[in-house]
Design a protein around this motif. Structure first.
Motif, short mmCIF file in Angstrom:
data_model
loop_
_atom_site.label_atom_id
_atom_site.label_comp_id
_atom_site.label_asym_id
_atom_site.label_seq_id
_atom_site.Cartn_x
_atom_site.Cartn_y
_atom_site.Cartn_z
N ALA A 1 -1.39 1.29 12.99
CA ALA A 1 -0.85 1.32 11.81
C ALA A 1 -1.76 0.62 10.61
O ALA A 1 -1.69 1.11 9.47
CB ALA A 1 0.36 0.28 12.08
N GLU A 2 -2.54 -0.36 11.13
CA GLU A 2 -3.62 -1.11 10.16
C GLU A 2 -4.40 0.13 9.84
O GLU A 2 -4.76 0.20 8.47
CB GLU A 2 -4.21 -1.93 10.73
CG GLU A 2 -5.29 -2.80 9.81
CD GLU A 2 -5.90 -4.06 10.38
OE1 GLU A 2 -6.47 -4.73 9.65
OE2 GLU A 2 -5.96 -3.93 11.82
N ALA A 3 -5.02 0.89 10.68
CA ALA A 3 -5.95 1.96 10.39
C ALA A 3 -5.30 3.07 9.32
O ALA A 3 -6.04 3.65 8.62
CB ALA A 3 -6.32 2.70 11.59
N MET A 4 -3.95 3.16 9.33
CA MET A 4 -3.33 4.03 8.43
C MET A 4 -2.62 3.45 7.21
O MET A 4 -1.98 3.98 6.22
CB MET A 4 -2.25 4.76 9.22
CG MET A 4 -2.58 5.61 10.37
SD MET A 4 -3.71 6.87 9.89
CE MET A 4 -2.44 8.04 9.28
N GLY A 5 -3.23 2.00 7.01
CA GLY A 5 -2.63 1.40 5.87
C GLY A 5 -1.30 0.78 5.67
O GLY A 5 -0.48 0.88 4.52
N LEU A 6 -0.66 0.77 6.82
CA LEU A 6 1.03 0.37 7.05
C LEU A 6 1.02 -1.29 7.13
O LEU A 6 2.18 -1.74 7.39
CB LEU A 6 1.51 1.17 8.08
CG LEU A 6 1.46 2.72 8.08
CD1 LEU A 6 2.46 3.29 9.07
CD2 LEU A 6 2.09 3.13 6.87
N LEU A 7 -0.03 -1.75 6.96
CA LEU A 7 0.12 -3.30 6.88
C LEU A 7 -0.09 -3.81 5.65
O LEU A 7 -0.74 -3.15 4.76
CB LEU A 7 -0.75 -4.15 7.86
CG LEU A 7 -0.80 -3.61 9.46
CD1 LEU A 7 -1.71 -4.60 10.30
CD2 LEU A 7 0.64 -3.43 9.95
N CYS A 8 0.57 -4.87 5.40
CA CYS A 8 0.59 -5.43 4.07
C CYS A 8 -1.14 -5.93 3.66
O CYS A 8 -1.76 -6.53 4.55
CB CYS A 8 1.20 -6.93 3.71
SG CYS A 8 0.85 -7.78 2.50
N ALA A 9 -1.44 -5.51 2.75
CA ALA A 9 -2.94 -5.76 2.44
C ALA A 9 -3.45 -7.24 2.01
O ALA A 9 -4.58 -7.43 1.97
CB ALA A 9 -3.25 -4.84 1.00
N GLU A 10 -2.33 -7.84 2.01
CA GLU A 10 -2.42 -9.60 1.56
C GLU A 10 -2.28 -10.30 2.59
O GLU A 10 -3.26 -11.06 2.93
CB GLU A 10 -1.42 -9.88 0.23
CG GLU A 10 -2.04 -8.94 -0.97
CD GLU A 10 -1.38 -9.66 -2.21
OE1 GLU A 10 -0.14 -10.43 -1.97
OE2 GLU A 10 -1.47 -9.12 -3.41
N CYS A 11 -1.12 -9.99 3.34
CA CYS A 11 -0.86 -11.02 4.42
C CYS A 11 -0.98 -10.53 5.87
O CYS A 11 -0.67 -10.99 6.95
CB CYS A 11 0.39 -11.76 4.23
SG CYS A 11 1.77 -10.82 4.47
N ARG A 12 -1.28 -9.09 5.77
CA ARG A 12 -1.24 -8.36 7.24
C ARG A 12 0.16 -7.89 7.80
O ARG A 12 0.00 -7.82 9.00
CB ARG A 12 -2.20 -9.09 8.07
CG ARG A 12 -3.59 -9.40 7.37
CD ARG A 12 -4.44 -8.14 6.42
NE ARG A 12 -4.71 -7.20 7.23
CZ ARG A 12 -4.86 -5.89 6.76
NH1 ARG A 12 -4.51 -5.80 5.31
NH2 ARG A 12 -5.29 -4.90 7.32
N PHE A 13 1.09 -8.38 7.20
CA PHE A 13 2.55 -8.02 7.99
C PHE A 13 2.65 -6.69 8.16
O PHE A 13 2.23 -5.86 7.11
CB PHE A 13 3.79 -8.74 6.98
CG PHE A 13 4.75 -8.47 7.44
CD1 PHE A 13 5.42 -9.31 8.38
CD2 PHE A 13 5.96 -7.71 6.85
CE1 PHE A 13 6.99 -9.23 8.91
CE2 PHE A 13 7.22 -7.55 7.25
CZ PHE A 13 7.81 -8.20 8.30
N ASP A 14 3.42 -6.37 9.08
CA ASP A 14 3.63 -4.79 9.44
C ASP A 14 4.86 -4.63 8.77
O ASP A 14 5.88 -4.64 8.71
CB ASP A 14 3.90 -4.98 11.16
CG ASP A 14 4.07 -3.23 11.33
OD1 ASP A 14 4.10 -2.38 10.77
OD2 ASP A 14 3.78 -3.13 12.80
N LEU A 15 4.52 -3.73 7.59
CA LEU A 15 5.70 -3.08 6.81
C LEU A 15 6.54 -2.30 7.42
O LEU A 15 7.36 -1.76 6.79
CB LEU A 15 4.96 -2.67 5.46
CG LEU A 15 4.24 -3.60 4.74
CD1 LEU A 15 3.39 -2.95 3.55
CD2 LEU A 15 5.18 -4.34 4.02
#
Length: 201
Positions: A142-156
């Motif tokens: 999910a992080e590789a696809m940009g689905l985590l918050c860019a500021e706090c890394r929360f899984d959106l």
């Protein structure tokens, strides 16, 4: 009276049943079959799947879709996703009915939906380039696809669409990144965090 099936329809049905059983994903929006670009002759392409669905007169759409990179790969894998509404395919693949009936009511659809603040107000947008598997990806994927918050890394993926905001990193203005909103490090906007903490003296 039983409806006659042509040889062309029967052949298309046989090909599609195999793909549906081995390479498809059920979502709240329907069934999706993903095909990587230039996958070789051993695997039916999205265009070939589309032709078979046309033979069976099953309405569908083909969209560009990406999957996370494999280990030691730098780029997302580009492909196409063939999307079919449930009711249109059950006639040809009756075994689909049971897993469709067992889908949870809150199952996500095909796209990852988010809000974007604009001068005219909040706009609801979708990232249709993400494959239907996005709910099942690991956090790393999910992080590789940009689905985590860019500021706090929360899984959106755990947040409702109305609480996802778009954000462009200042050093990379052309690269879209998503944020929770007014981040406080745990995926909750500051006002929600204060409300959850209760009144203070």
């Amino acid at each position: 009276m039983a409806q006659l099936v042509t040889e062309a329809e029967r052949a298309a049905q046989r090909r599609l049943v195999g793909v549906v059983r081995t390479s498809s994903v059920l979502t709240g929006g329907g069934l999706a079959m993903w095909r990587e670009c230039n996958a070789g002759e051993w695997k039916a392409s999205a265009a070939e799947l589309s032709q078979d669905l046309d033979v069976l007169k099953v309405p569908h759409e083909v969209v560009v879709a990406f999957r996370p990179p494999r280990a030691r790969e730098a780029r997302r894998r580009k492909g196409q996703e063939v999307r079919v509404a449930f009711a249109k395919l059950v006639r040809w693949v009756p075994s689909l009915q049971q897993p469709i009936d067992e889908l949870p009511a809150e199952t996500p659809g095909f796209t990852f939906t988010y809000c974007e603040p604009r001068p005219s107000g909040m706009a609801m947008l979708v990232l249709s380039s993400f494959a239907a598997e996005w709910p099942a990806w690991s956090v790393k994927q999910a992080e590789a696809m940009g689905l985590l918050c860019a500021e706090c890394r929360f899984d959106l993926r755990a947040r409702g669409a109305e609480r996802r905001l778009a954000y462009n990193l200042p050093v990379e203005p052309a690269r879209r990144r998503l944020v929770c909103g007014d981040c406080c490090g745990n995926g909750l906007p500051e006002l929600e965090r204060l409300a959850a903490a209760g009144p203070t003296l």
